[in-house]
Design an enzyme around this catalytic site. Sequence first.
Site, short mmCIF file in Angstrom:
data_model
loop_
_atom_site.label_atom_id
_atom_site.label_comp_id
_atom_site.label_asym_id
_atom_site.label_seq_id
_atom_site.Cartn_x
_atom_site.Cartn_y
_atom_site.Cartn_z
N ASP A 208 -6.48 16.67 6.67
CA ASP A 208 -6.29 15.41 7.41
C ASP A 208 -5.16 15.62 8.41
O ASP A 208 -5.39 15.88 9.59
CB ASP A 208 -6.00 14.28 6.41
N GLU B 264 -13.85 6.14 4.96
CA GLU B 264 -12.86 5.25 4.34
C GLU B 264 -12.50 4.14 5.35
O GLU B 264 -11.34 3.77 5.49
CB GLU B 264 -11.61 6.04 3.93
N LYS C 52 -10.05 6.65 -3.42
CA LYS C 52 -9.06 7.67 -3.05
C LYS C 52 -7.72 7.20 -3.61
O LYS C 52 -7.35 6.04 -3.45
CB LYS C 52 -9.05 7.75 -1.52
N HIS D 64 0.88 -1.17 0.00
CA HIS D 64 0.00 0.00 0.00
C HIS D 64 0.91 1.22 0.00
O HIS D 64 1.58 1.51 1.00
CB HIS D 64 -0.88 -0.05 1.26
N GLU E 17 -7.29 15.94 -0.76
CA GLU E 17 -6.97 15.83 0.66
C GLU E 17 -5.53 16.27 0.92
O GLU E 17 -4.60 15.82 0.25
CB GLU E 17 -7.17 14.35 1.08
N LYS F 25 -3.64 7.65 -3.68
CA LYS F 25 -2.54 8.21 -2.89
C LYS F 25 -1.49 8.72 -3.86
O LYS F 25 -0.90 7.94 -4.62
CB LYS F 25 -1.93 7.13 -1.99
N LYS G 258 -10.73 11.58 12.41
CA LYS G 258 -10.01 10.36 12.79
C LYS G 258 -9.98 10.27 14.31
O LYS G 258 -9.51 11.21 14.97
CB LYS G 258 -8.59 10.36 12.23
N ASP H 160 -5.31 11.96 -2.27
CA ASP H 160 -4.69 12.35 -1.00
C ASP H 160 -3.21 12.56 -1.26
O ASP H 160 -2.50 11.63 -1.66
CB ASP H 160 -4.90 11.23 0.04
C1 MUC Z 1 -4.40 9.01 5.11
O1 MUC Z 1 -3.52 9.84 4.97
O2 MUC Z 1 -5.53 9.37 4.90
C2 MUC Z 1 -6.20 6.50 4.95
C3 MUC Z 1 -6.53 5.73 3.89
C4 MUC Z 1 -5.35 5.34 3.26
O3 MUC Z 1 -5.22 4.63 2.27
O4 MUC Z 1 -4.32 5.90 3.90
C5 MUC Z 1 -4.78 6.49 5.08
C6 MUC Z 1 -4.03 7.63 5.57
MG MG Z 2 -4.98 11.44 4.44
#
Ligand code: MUC
Ligand code: MG
Length: 373
Positions: A249, A327, A167, A22, A224, A169, A273, A198
């Site tokens: 976040d 999420e 989402k 991941h 994000e 990354k 969170k 994000d």
């Molecule tokens: C984050 O930064 O949001 C939440 C879902 C994901 O894939 O990573 C996290 C951390």
């Molecule tokens: Mg995040």
Amino acid sequence: MSHTLIESIQTVIVDLPTIRPHKLAMHTMQQQTLVIIRMRCSDGIEGIGESTTIGGLAYGNESPESIKTNIDSHLGPLLIGQDAANINAAMLRLDKAAKGNTFAKSGLESALLDAQGKRLGLPVSELLGGRVRDSLEVAWTLASGDTDRDIAEAEQMLDIRRHRLFKLKIGANEVSADLKHVIAIKKALGERASVRVDVNQYWDESQAIRACRMLGDNGIDLIEQPISRINRAGQVRLNQRSPAPIMVDESIESVEDAFSLAADGAASVFALKIAKNGGPRAVLRTAQIAEAAGIALYGGTMLEGAVGTLASAHAFVTLNALTWGTELFGPLLLTEEIVTEAPVYRDFQLQVPRTPGLGLTLDEERLAFFSRK
Ligand code: MUC
Ligand code: MG
């Protein structure tokens, strides 16, 4: 009057493999490490909680090892002998004696709530004032690092009706490469899915200005944490300029952060969170600040396992509006469970149990097997 007392608090570090690497901007996860808290009370009831972060110290101020040490040496001893049923008093005692440590406090608050729910025969959501829904829409993170693999993964999630919010990354690559990746995925999925990104703070403001415009113009629904949590003035400017809504976040490390972000107008969406606020009750204080300020809500995760995920879910089902969904997919990223019955995901939603406490039972054998020795 005789009180039910907290008799012991045990912490265990649990390492669980992930279904695939991941990739986040700051770290690639090959496994996830949970800190599981077991709080035993004088009436024989055990409350369970979870304090989980991502990538050791790569993401936040606390690591699994520091969480365990701080609970074992500082926070836990403060609670021994205290009234197990008075969650306000217990958490105030921790806040008075220890600054920050919201991840550790979140696991302890979850364990207190789980124990009290079991004691009263009520789900944690009802202790938090009552649920207004029984399930939560859950996004999935596409983070294999490969565009075609991410598209195939999203198609599969749509086919099996597990997720329709995705989402991505980004932030680790050149901005142009990341934008190409995101736009290709949005193009492939079209109107069948909501695509969000994000950046995990990896852009500076000069990069973010153009990138946010490109993302907004190409149908990306939500951006994000594009820039550093430290650059508050930049966040305010970006929030005014970006055509797609900006969600904070990392900027929220406490309920007080949430207040000052709202006061400054630094975002139009808050990621909630439990770990960043100090527990399921604490995160609802941040939600109330957002609601009062007209800021929309999203139920975030630190990729917790079943315990932390349901602790979050019990808080989120009490909220009036979760405009951007949640999420809470952490358990689905792991190949193994340490509870007897895994959380149920169906029709794009996580079902939140109505059984007492969090609604989970630890699987002793599996917990022992995956616990760090
Ligand atoms: C984050 O930064 O949001 C939440 C879902 C994901 O894939 O990573 C996290 C951390
Ligand atoms: Mg995040």
